[in-house]
Design a protein around this motif. Structure first.
Motif, PDB file in Angstrom:
ATOM      1  N   HIS A 188     -27.905-140.609  19.023  1.00  0.00           N
ATOM      2  CA  HIS A 188     -27.982-139.419  18.158  1.00  0.00           C
ATOM      3  C   HIS A 188     -28.893-139.647  16.963  1.00  0.00           C
ATOM      4  O   HIS A 188     -29.417-138.693  16.384  1.00  0.00           O
ATOM      5  CB  HIS A 188     -26.579-139.005  17.692  1.00  0.00           C
ATOM      6  CG  HIS A 188     -25.993-139.896  16.650  1.00  0.00           C
ATOM      7  ND1 HIS A 188     -25.382-141.093  16.952  1.00  0.00           N
ATOM      8  CD2 HIS A 188     -25.933-139.778  15.296  1.00  0.00           C
ATOM      9  CE1 HIS A 188     -24.961-141.674  15.842  1.00  0.00           C
ATOM     10  NE2 HIS A 188     -25.287-140.896  14.831  1.00  0.00           N
ATOM     11  N   ASN A 189     -29.071-140.916  16.569  1.00  0.00           N
ATOM     12  CA  ASN A 189     -29.946-141.236  15.449  1.00  0.00           C
ATOM     13  C   ASN A 189     -31.413-141.229  15.874  1.00  0.00           C
ATOM     14  O   ASN A 189     -32.295-140.849  15.104  1.00  0.00           O
ATOM     15  CB  ASN A 189     -29.568-142.602  14.876  1.00  0.00           C
ATOM     16  CG  ASN A 189     -30.178-142.866  13.512  1.00  0.00           C
ATOM     17  OD1 ASN A 189     -30.544-141.931  12.801  1.00  0.00           O
ATOM     18  ND2 ASN A 189     -30.283-144.118  13.141  1.00  0.00           N
ATOM     19  N   LYS A 190     -31.662-141.621  17.111  1.00  0.00           N
ATOM     20  CA  LYS A 190     -33.029-141.642  17.629  1.00  0.00           C
ATOM     21  C   LYS A 190     -33.493-140.237  18.021  1.00  0.00           C
ATOM     22  O   LYS A 190     -34.663-139.881  17.852  1.00  0.00           O
ATOM     23  CB  LYS A 190     -33.111-142.572  18.839  1.00  0.00           C
ATOM     24  CG  LYS A 190     -34.516-142.780  19.404  1.00  0.00           C
ATOM     25  CD  LYS A 190     -34.516-143.834  20.503  1.00  0.00           C
ATOM     26  CE  LYS A 190     -35.889-143.970  21.142  1.00  0.00           C
ATOM     27  NZ  LYS A 190     -36.908-144.479  20.174  1.00  0.00           N
ATOM     28  N   TRP A 191     -32.569-139.428  18.540  1.00  0.00           N
ATOM     29  CA  TRP A 191     -32.873-138.042  18.892  1.00  0.00           C
ATOM     30  C   TRP A 191     -32.131-137.135  17.904  1.00  0.00           C
ATOM     31  O   TRP A 191     -32.398-137.172  16.731  1.00  0.00           O
ATOM     32  CB  TRP A 191     -32.487-137.768  20.343  1.00  0.00           C
ATOM     33  CG  TRP A 191     -33.475-138.324  21.340  1.00  0.00           C
ATOM     34  CD1 TRP A 191     -34.601-137.711  21.821  1.00  0.00           C
ATOM     35  CD2 TRP A 191     -33.430-139.621  21.981  1.00  0.00           C
ATOM     36  NE1 TRP A 191     -35.270-138.544  22.707  1.00  0.00           N
ATOM     37  CE2 TRP A 191     -34.572-139.709  22.831  1.00  0.00           C
ATOM     38  CE3 TRP A 191     -32.560-140.712  21.919  1.00  0.00           C
ATOM     39  CZ2 TRP A 191     -34.849-140.844  23.607  1.00  0.00           C
ATOM     40  CZ3 TRP A 191     -32.839-141.843  22.678  1.00  0.00           C
ATOM     41  CH2 TRP A 191     -33.971-141.897  23.505  1.00  0.00           C
ATOM     42  N   THR A 192     -31.188-136.356  18.388  1.00  0.00           N
ATOM     43  CA  THR A 192     -30.327-135.529  17.525  1.00  0.00           C
ATOM     44  C   THR A 192     -28.924-135.550  18.113  1.00  0.00           C
ATOM     45  O   THR A 192     -28.735-135.944  19.276  1.00  0.00           O
ATOM     46  CB  THR A 192     -30.808-134.065  17.465  1.00  0.00           C
ATOM     47  OG1 THR A 192     -30.660-133.469  18.771  1.00  0.00           O
ATOM     48  CG2 THR A 192     -32.268-133.970  17.014  1.00  0.00           C
ATOM     49  N   SER A 193     -27.966-135.101  17.343  1.00  0.00           N
ATOM     50  CA  SER A 193     -26.591-135.049  17.855  1.00  0.00           C
ATOM     51  C   SER A 193     -26.478-134.101  19.033  1.00  0.00           C
ATOM     52  O   SER A 193     -25.752-134.370  19.999  1.00  0.00           O
ATOM     53  CB  SER A 193     -25.623-134.621  16.746  1.00  0.00           C
ATOM     54  OG  SER A 193     -25.532-135.629  15.757  1.00  0.00           O
ATOM     55  N   ASP A 194     -27.181-132.973  18.966  1.00  0.00           N
ATOM     56  CA  ASP A 194     -27.132-132.005  20.069  1.00  0.00           C
ATOM     57  C   ASP A 194     -27.645-132.634  21.365  1.00  0.00           C
ATOM     58  O   ASP A 194     -27.032-132.480  22.431  1.00  0.00           O
ATOM     59  CB  ASP A 194     -27.967-130.766  19.734  1.00  0.00           C
ATOM     60  CG  ASP A 194     -27.314-129.885  18.679  1.00  0.00           C
ATOM     61  OD1 ASP A 194     -26.118-130.090  18.412  1.00  0.00           O
ATOM     62  OD2 ASP A 194     -28.005-129.009  18.127  1.00  0.00           O
ATOM     63  N   ILE A 195     -28.770-133.322  21.270  1.00  0.00           N
ATOM     64  CA  ILE A 195     -29.335-133.966  22.456  1.00  0.00           C
ATOM     65  C   ILE A 195     -28.404-135.079  22.946  1.00  0.00           C
ATOM     66  O   ILE A 195     -28.205-135.249  24.158  1.00  0.00           O
ATOM     67  CB  ILE A 195     -30.743-134.515  22.160  1.00  0.00           C
ATOM     68  CG1 ILE A 195     -31.723-133.353  21.960  1.00  0.00           C
ATOM     69  CG2 ILE A 195     -31.228-135.435  23.286  1.00  0.00           C
ATOM     70  CD1 ILE A 195     -33.107-133.776  21.519  1.00  0.00           C
ATOM     71  N   ALA A 196     -27.818-135.829  22.016  1.00  0.00           N
ATOM     72  CA  ALA A 196     -26.908-136.915  22.392  1.00  0.00           C
ATOM     73  C   ALA A 196     -25.683-136.383  23.126  1.00  0.00           C
ATOM     74  O   ALA A 196     -25.246-136.954  24.128  1.00  0.00           O
ATOM     75  CB  ALA A 196     -26.489-137.701  21.150  1.00  0.00           C
ATOM     76  N   ILE A 197     -25.117-135.279  22.634  1.00  0.00           N
ATOM     77  CA  ILE A 197     -23.952-134.670  23.302  1.00  0.00           C
ATOM     78  C   ILE A 197     -24.323-134.227  24.712  1.00  0.00           C
ATOM     79  O   ILE A 197     -23.602-134.508  25.684  1.00  0.00           O
ATOM     80  CB  ILE A 197     -23.422-133.477  22.487  1.00  0.00           C
ATOM     81  CG1 ILE A 197     -22.789-133.973  21.177  1.00  0.00           C
ATOM     82  CG2 ILE A 197     -22.396-132.678  23.297  1.00  0.00           C
ATOM     83  CD1 ILE A 197     -22.501-132.870  20.186  1.00  0.00           C
ATOM     84  N   LEU A 198     -25.449-133.535  24.834  1.00  0.00           N
ATOM     85  CA  LEU A 198     -25.856-133.030  26.141  1.00  0.00           C
ATOM     86  C   LEU A 198     -26.191-134.159  27.105  1.00  0.00           C
ATOM     87  O   LEU A 198     -25.793-134.128  28.281  1.00  0.00           O
ATOM     88  CB  LEU A 198     -27.064-132.093  25.996  1.00  0.00           C
ATOM     89  CG  LEU A 198     -27.537-131.399  27.281  1.00  0.00           C
ATOM     90  CD1 LEU A 198     -26.407-130.575  27.900  1.00  0.00           C
ATOM     91  CD2 LEU A 198     -28.743-130.510  26.992  1.00  0.00           C
ATOM     92  N   SER A 199     -26.885-135.182  26.630  1.00  0.00           N
ATOM     93  CA  SER A 199     -27.224-136.303  27.510  1.00  0.00           C
ATOM     94  C   SER A 199     -25.968-137.077  27.907  1.00  0.00           C
ATOM     95  O   SER A 199     -25.860-137.588  29.026  1.00  0.00           O
ATOM     96  CB  SER A 199     -28.234-137.241  26.839  1.00  0.00           C
ATOM     97  OG  SER A 199     -27.687-137.857  25.688  1.00  0.00           O
TER      98      SER A 199
END
Length: 319
Positions: free
Chosen positions: A93-104
């Motif tokens: 989530h730090n490298k991308w975003t929290s939204d992307i981290a949740i979805l991935s």
């Protein structure tokens, strides 16, 4: 002793990564898998399968599924903890975003289920999904405990059993079933992993405050500073009145006191109330339970020795 299994898992994880679609949502999955790790739980799947006579790599799909599920939990745990790092690198989530981290993370869990669909055993499917439910329950309890002062040791044991130990037990049971063990032995392997996982987490709590070897820059007493409800803090609070608990928490929250002094004060209180000794006794109790399970297994003595050696090596780690 798990190195040969880890090497196989790393190889098959690379094959898995190479087959993923070239879409950006898969990048976080590729990233966290490539960060590495001990492959501890997934290696236990192969070990248990091997001990019960399965062909080499008979359980590789289930082992990969367990490893990917573990990585799924890490992605979501890091979001909830707002952890900046994972294995020394940026968290997803730090490298991308929290939204992307949740979805991935959600996508990774779906991929785990797709892999497990190749398993013909409904027992394994049910065991895995029950374990996933319990891991989420354990994480929920851990979060709830953060704001509580009156957590008991029994509540703590239940939390770490769900959050940490059930996945260890399930890894061993799944491998045993693939190796064609009977239900009694498969359950004993599960119980061995469950008790060992509990003992392992207590040991981890202790090492955070009382490291044996090099800490490699890790903050000694990090759990104290984060006010985590570890076995040590719970044992200390069992001797305190509510006002004393509040004063202790206030001390930890006081920005005028530096972290080293906060940890020093906590350790002084731990010593005053024999907290470390009580935690060690609890750890040894669950470790003994895990070894008792090995004794009851229907396995050749040389195979039991592999489990004994693994358990002792795991519990003798220094940091």
């Amino acid at each position: 002793m798990l190195l040969k299994y880890k090497n196989e898992i790393d190889h098959h994880l690379e094959l898995f990564i190479d087959q993923l679609p070239n879409l950006s949502i898969y990048d976080p999955i590729k990233y966290i898998v490539k960060l590495g790790g001990k492959r501890f739980r997934s290696s236990l799947v192969l070990l248990a399968s091997d001990l019960y006579g399965a062909q080499p790599l008979a359980a590789i799909n289930e082992a990969i599924a367990i490893e990917l599920f573990h990585n799924f939990t890490l992605i979501h745990d890091d979001i909830m903890d707002d952890a900046p790092l994972r294995r020394g690198e940026k968290s997803v989530h730090n490298k991308w975003t929290s939204d992307i981290a949740i979805l991935s993370g959600d996508l990774l869990y779906a991929l785990v289920n797709k892999i497990l669909a190749k398993s013909q055993s409904n027992v394994i499917h049910c065991l895995f999904h029950q374990t996933a439910i319990e891991v989420c329950e354990g994480q929920s309890l851990d979060m709830e405990f953060e704001g509580e002062l009156d957590i008991t040791i029994d509540q703590y044991i239940q939390m770490i059993k769900l959050k940490t130990a059930v996945l260890v037990g399930s890894s061993l049971k799944i491998g045993s079933l693939i190796g064609k063990s009977d239900q009694i032995n498969a359950q004993l392997m599960y119980d061995f992993g469950l008790f060992l996982g509990i003992s392992f987490q207590i040991h981890d709590d202790i090492l955070d405050v009382y490291p044996i070897g090099e800490t490699f820059g890790k903050q000694i007493g990090g759990d104290i500073l984060e006010k985590k409800k570890t076995v040590l803090l719970i044992e200390l609070f069992s001797n305190f009145s509510r006002d004393e608990k509040l004063r202790f928490v206030s001390m930890l929250d006081n920005a005028q006191i530096n972290n080293k002094d906060k940890v020093k004060e906590a350790k002084s209180l731990y010593s005053q109330y024999n907290v470390l000794e009580k935690a060690e006794d609890l750890k040894k109790n669950y470790f003994k339970k895990s070894l008792d399970c090995i004794e009851q297994l229907t396995l050749e003595e040389n195979k039991k020795k592999q489990l004994f050696d693994f358990a002792h090596k795991l519990m003798n780690r220094e940091n």
